[in-house]
Design a protein around this motif. Structure first.
Motif, PDB file in Angstrom:
ATOM      1  N   ALA A  57       0.826  -1.203   0.000  1.00 48.29           N
ATOM      2  CA  ALA A  57       0.000   0.000   0.000  1.00 48.29           C
ATOM      3  C   ALA A  57       0.861   1.254   0.000  1.00 48.29           C
ATOM      4  CB  ALA A  57      -0.930   0.000   1.220  1.00 48.29           C
ATOM      5  N   VAL A  94      -3.341  -4.089   8.293  1.00 46.33           N
ATOM      6  CA  VAL A  94      -4.139  -3.940   7.069  1.00 46.33           C
ATOM      7  C   VAL A  94      -5.561  -3.460   7.381  1.00 46.33           C
ATOM      8  CG1 VAL A  94      -5.097  -5.148   5.061  1.00 46.33           C
ATOM      9  CG2 VAL A  94      -2.733  -5.593   5.782  1.00 46.33           C
ATOM     10  N   PRO A  95      -6.266  -4.042   8.383  1.00 43.77           N
ATOM     11  CA  PRO A  95      -7.586  -3.489   8.718  1.00 43.77           C
ATOM     12  C   PRO A  95      -7.536  -2.010   9.110  1.00 43.77           C
ATOM     13  CG  PRO A  95      -7.337  -5.650   9.706  1.00 43.77           C
ATOM     14  CD  PRO A  95      -5.994  -5.282   9.135  1.00 43.77           C
ATOM     15  N   ALA A 119      -5.312   0.184   8.079  1.00 45.37           N
ATOM     16  CA  ALA A 119      -5.034   0.935   6.854  1.00 45.37           C
ATOM     17  C   ALA A 119      -6.276   1.074   5.988  1.00 45.37           C
ATOM     18  CB  ALA A 119      -3.914   0.250   6.070  1.00 45.37           C
ATOM     19  N   THR A 120      -7.158   0.078   6.020  1.00 39.99           N
ATOM     20  CA  THR A 120      -8.408   0.156   5.263  1.00 39.99           C
ATOM     21  C   THR A 120      -9.270   1.309   5.757  1.00 39.99           C
ATOM     22  OG1 THR A 120      -8.372  -2.237   4.888  1.00 39.99           O
ATOM     23  CG2 THR A 120     -10.479  -1.111   4.581  1.00 39.99           C
ATOM     24  N   GLY A 121      -9.212   1.554   7.066  1.00 39.40           N
ATOM     25  CA  GLY A 121     -10.038   2.618   7.637  1.00 39.40           C
ATOM     26  C   GLY A 121      -9.387   3.980   7.653  1.00 39.40           C
ATOM     27  N   TRP A 172      -2.581   3.868   5.246  1.00 36.12           N
ATOM     28  CA  TRP A 172      -1.361   3.259   5.780  1.00 36.12           C
ATOM     29  C   TRP A 172      -0.629   4.193   6.735  1.00 36.12           C
ATOM     30  CZ3 TRP A 172       3.402   5.457   4.934  1.00 36.12           C
ATOM     31  CH2 TRP A 172       3.535   6.350   3.852  1.00 36.12           C
ATOM     32  N   SER A 208      -2.308   3.934  10.063  1.00 31.56           N
ATOM     33  CA  SER A 208      -1.961   2.662  10.675  1.00 31.56           C
ATOM     34  C   SER A 208      -0.601   2.736  11.359  1.00 31.56           C
ATOM     35  CB  SER A 208      -1.947   1.557   9.607  1.00 31.56           C
ATOM     36  OG  SER A 208      -1.690   0.293  10.168  1.00 31.56           O
ATOM     37  N   ASP A 257      -4.186 -13.347  -0.506  1.00 30.62           N
ATOM     38  CA  ASP A 257      -4.336 -11.897  -0.490  1.00 30.62           C
ATOM     39  C   ASP A 257      -3.562 -11.289   0.675  1.00 30.62           C
ATOM     40  OD1 ASP A 257      -5.923 -12.115   1.867  1.00 30.62           O
ATOM     41  OD2 ASP A 257      -7.771 -12.221   0.710  1.00 30.62           O
ATOM     42  N   ALA A 304      -4.478  -9.424   3.234  1.00 34.19           N
ATOM     43  CA  ALA A 304      -5.045  -9.570   4.580  1.00 34.19           C
ATOM     44  C   ALA A 304      -4.671 -10.924   5.176  1.00 34.19           C
ATOM     45  CB  ALA A 304      -6.556  -9.399   4.540  1.00 34.19           C
TER      46      ALA A 304
END
Length: 391
Positions: A34, A153-154, A156-158, A161, A164, A243, A245
């Motif tokens: 990312a 990763v979760p 960074a999704t929100g 990066w 995070s 993947d 995640a």
């Protein structure tokens, strides 16, 4: 402040400091893809970022005991927390790969200082509770290794990066506040830790000790494999078709095993005459995990990851042996510096060699041959490293 409250405060400080010694490493590797989508990352950057943690931990191992001759353990731990917080916080907002590396150097030096300072602090403030406090120290260090890749990763999704990465800088700030308070109160240790410097006659003594070299080599080869997995396990799994995640979750799993075992290994090591049987079993587990990841990565990735996690669990055991094998509180800083300093300098070659072999050959066998040879050497030296008696 009375003695009981002072000891509680030191326990809290050790817990917070130990937790902060790994998130800046394991919380980064699942986010490199990312990060690379926003900031161009060269192959050299990826090789260097994997090599920096053990390299700087190694340099800190030799530097930190020398600093004991000028500053107290409390002051050094406070400075380490400041370096971690500033380095992790500022690097998360930079757009320059070079500056990112420079700030990583600052944070990792802080973590390296913390690696060496905490065992003597345990020996100094809790000479009658070494096994228990080693369990706390090692357990929280492993906890700080396990959580970041699981949530990186979760998060960074929100929050992206950068957000995070900033989470771990926030924990560094908590460490700064806690250790500033401890530094101001200056609780008296139960046993004084003198300025044991890894140099001169002390270095000569340790260099003449086959057991010190064996413990350093065992620790170094354990970290050699740790940092290869911290850097490359997610990439190897995504190359196999999984993947990001899932790959991040497997990195969390490989660090969770030492976390769990880290709560029982210190007490077990203190009770056993020699921990060699445990280390031998861990070496076999590590070898089988590597072979599975190499030849059949999609057949049983969770099984291979669990075996790898068991295999690298020698690290919390090695940290405990440093404390248990030191003759007294004074020699703990010296032995810790020698073992971790030399061990991490050996370990820093791992990610660099592995990256070179992966990128230079179409086949994966050269890279896996290197790690399997490292496991075999570790198996051979561990008998001397685990022998009872003071070093």
């Amino acid at each position: 402040m009375n003695s009981a409250r002072a000891r509680i405060l030191i326990v809290v400080g050790i817990v917070i400091a130990a937790f902060n010694l790994r998130p800046g490493v394991t919380g980064l590797s699942p986010l490199l893809d990312a990060m690379g989508a926003e900031i161009p990352l060269s192959a050299a950057f990826l090789a260097i970022i994997g090599m920096l943690p053990p390299l700087l931990y190694g340099l800190s191992g030799f530097l930190t005991p020398r600093l004991y001759s000028r500053f107290s353990g409390l002051s050094l731990t406070t400075a380490a927390m400041v370096m971690v917080a500033v380095g992790l916080g500022v690097r998360a907002v930079t757009d320059s790969p070079a500056l990112f590396l420079g700030l990583s150097v600052l944070a990792l030096l802080g973590m390296g200082i913390g690696n060496v300072v905490l065992p003597p602090l345990v020996k100094s403030y809790f000479p009658d509770r070494v096994a228990l406090m080693s369990t706390v120290h090692v357990g929280l260090l492993q906890f700080g290794t396990f959580i970041p890749p699981l949530v990186a990763v979760p998060l960074a999704t929100g929050v992206g990066w950068r957000g995070s990465l900033l989470v771990w800088a926030g924990f560094g700030v908590v460490g700064v506040v806690c250790w500033i308070i401890i530094r101001l109160i200056r609780p008296a240790p139960s046993a004084e830790v003198a300025a044991a410097v890894v140099g001169g006659s002390e270095l000569a003594r340790l260099m003449r000790s086959k057991r010190a070299w064996a413990l350093m080599t065992m620790t170094g080869l354990t970290s050699f494999n740790n940092f290869i997995l911290f850097t490359w396990l997610p990439s190897l799994l995504t190359r196999a078709g999984f993947d990001a995640a899932f790959a991040g979750a497997m990195l969390a799993l490989v660090t969770a095993i030492p976390l769990v075992l880290g709560f029982v290994l210190p007490a077990l090591a203190q009770k056993m005459t020699s921990a060699y049987a445990i280390v031998a079993g861990f070496c076999i587990s590590l070898a089988v995990g590597y072979i599975g990841l190499w030849l059949l990565p999609t057949a049983a990735p969770v099984l291979w990851t669990v075996l790898l996690g068991i295999g690298i669990s020698t690290f919390p055991l090695a940290l405990t042996l440093i404390t248990l094998r030191a003759r007294d509180a004074e020699s703990a800083a010296s032995l810790s510096g020698f073992v971790q300093g030399g061990g991490y300098l050996l370990a820093c070659t791992g990610p660099l060699i592995f990256a070179f072999l992966v990128q230079s050959f179409d086949a994966m066998w050269p890279a896996f041959a290197v790690v399997l040879v490292s496991v075999a050497v570790k198996f051979l030296v561990s008998h001397a490293a685990c022998r009872p008696g003071a070093i």
